[in-house]
Design an enzyme around this catalytic site. Structure first.
Site, PDB file in Angstrom:
ATOM      1  CE1 TYR A 124      33.267  35.489  47.725  1.00  0.00           C
ATOM      2  CE2 TYR A 124      31.284  36.051  48.951  1.00  0.00           C
ATOM      3  CZ  TYR A 124      32.181  36.311  47.930  1.00  0.00           C
ATOM      4  OH  TYR A 124      31.996  37.405  47.116  1.00  0.00           O
ATOM      5  N   GLY A 170      35.074  31.960  39.163  1.00  0.00           N
ATOM      6  CA  GLY A 170      35.025  32.726  40.411  1.00  0.00           C
ATOM      7  C   GLY A 170      36.059  32.216  41.398  1.00  0.00           C
ATOM      8  NE  ARG A 171      36.412  26.238  44.084  1.00  0.00           N
ATOM      9  CZ  ARG A 171      35.579  25.285  43.647  1.00  0.00           C
ATOM     10  NH1 ARG A 171      35.851  24.628  42.552  1.00  0.00           N
ATOM     11  NH2 ARG A 171      34.486  24.980  44.318  1.00  0.00           N
ATOM     12  CG  ASN A 218      25.088  36.369  46.354  1.00  0.00           C
ATOM     13  OD1 ASN A 218      25.044  35.347  45.672  1.00  0.00           O
ATOM     14  ND2 ASN A 218      25.768  37.448  45.986  1.00  0.00           N
ATOM     15  CD  GLU A 245      30.894  44.547  54.700  1.00  0.00           C
ATOM     16  OE1 GLU A 245      30.672  45.138  53.625  1.00  0.00           O
ATOM     17  OE2 GLU A 245      31.393  45.112  55.682  1.00  0.00           O
ATOM     18  NE  ARG A 293      28.146  25.958  40.466  1.00  0.00           N
ATOM     19  CZ  ARG A 293      27.290  25.382  41.292  1.00  0.00           C
ATOM     20  NH1 ARG A 293      26.085  25.861  41.444  1.00  0.00           N
ATOM     21  NH2 ARG A 293      27.629  24.326  41.987  1.00  0.00           N
ATOM     22  NE  ARG A 294      31.066  27.782  31.011  1.00  0.00           N
ATOM     23  CZ  ARG A 294      31.113  28.249  29.758  1.00  0.00           C
ATOM     24  NH1 ARG A 294      32.268  28.399  29.157  1.00  0.00           N
ATOM     25  NH2 ARG A 294      30.014  28.569  29.128  1.00  0.00           N
ATOM     26  N   GLY A 295      34.201  27.343  37.484  1.00  0.00           N
ATOM     27  CA  GLY A 295      35.406  27.481  38.298  1.00  0.00           C
ATOM     28  C   GLY A 295      36.117  28.819  38.161  1.00  0.00           C
TER      29      GLY A 295
END
Ligand SMILES: CC(C)(COP(=O)(O)OP(=O)(O)OC[C@H]1O[C@@H](n2cnc3c(N)ncnc32)[C@H](O)[C@@H]1OP(=O)(O)O)[C@@H](O)C(=O)NCCC(=O)NCCS
Length: 161
Positions: free
Chosen positions: A132, A98-99, A125, A120, A94-96
């Site tokens: 995504y 993954g984005r 999840n 997929e 939650r700190r960006g």
């Protein structure tokens, strides 16, 4: 990318990262649990002869400590790319990050002529589906009972550049 994103350095995954990547992935319930051999087959993914990439493997390192905080792996056969896995250590979520990892994969996809990205994800999840969706992926179809332990549908998501 959100304005309060964690400062990270994103770079290609290397063989020296594998202990940390395996440890990190092992601590994530919803991450695919790949073997060391599977990762070894994708580090240093550049084909120097042709300049064409078939796999992209990245890590995001914490800017202060240098610790690998997350990773992402993708494959491509232009014009199609597939995001195979992305994981961020729970203490960095939650700190960006993954984005930022998926955006970086997207940049590399575009450079290689990818115009359509597929992935997929387990239906339950919510974190990954949220990530995504926030990046513009939309549900395209479902694969009934695709996952095991527990059995669950896969949601197939798609993003067009
Ligand atoms: C999915 C995952 C990679 C997200 O990484 P992250 O660094 O925490 O995600 P980000 O901080 O970049 O979040 C980006 C957006 O995704 C969505 N999101 C992320 N985590 C979420 C959660 N727990 N619930 C709902 N939405 C979430 C939000 O829209 C978020 O934007 P916001 O923070 O501005 O609201 C991480 O939760 C993870 O590693 N999960 C376990 C492994 C996994 O499931 N991988 C995907 C399948 S291969």
């Amino acid at each position: 990318m959100s304005s309060c994103a964690e400062p990270v350095m994103i770079r290609p995954m290397m063989a020296v990262d594998l202990n940390r990547v395996l440890d990190l992935a092992g601590g994530l319930k919803d991450a695919p649990q790949w073997s060391r051999a599977a990762y070894e087959g994708i580090v240093d993914p550049v084909d120097g002869e042709s300049g064409s990439w078939r796999r992209i493997a990245l890590v995001a390192c914490d800017a202060e400590s240098g610790l690998v905080a997350g990773f992402a792996v993708a494959s491509l056969v232009p014009p199609e790319g597939e995001l195979e896995t992305v994981g961020v250590a729970s203490e960095f979520q939650r700190r960006g990050i993954g984005r930022q990892l998926v955006n970086e994969i997207g940049k590399k996809f575009r450079l290689q002529g990818v115009t359509k990205v597929l992935l997929e994800v387990r239906d339950s999840n919510l974190a990954a589906k949220g990530l995504y969706c926030s990046l513009g992926f939309r549900e395209m179809s479902r694969r009934s009972g695709y996952y095991i332990d527990p059995i669950e549908d896969a949601v197939v998501m798609r993003l067009d550049f």
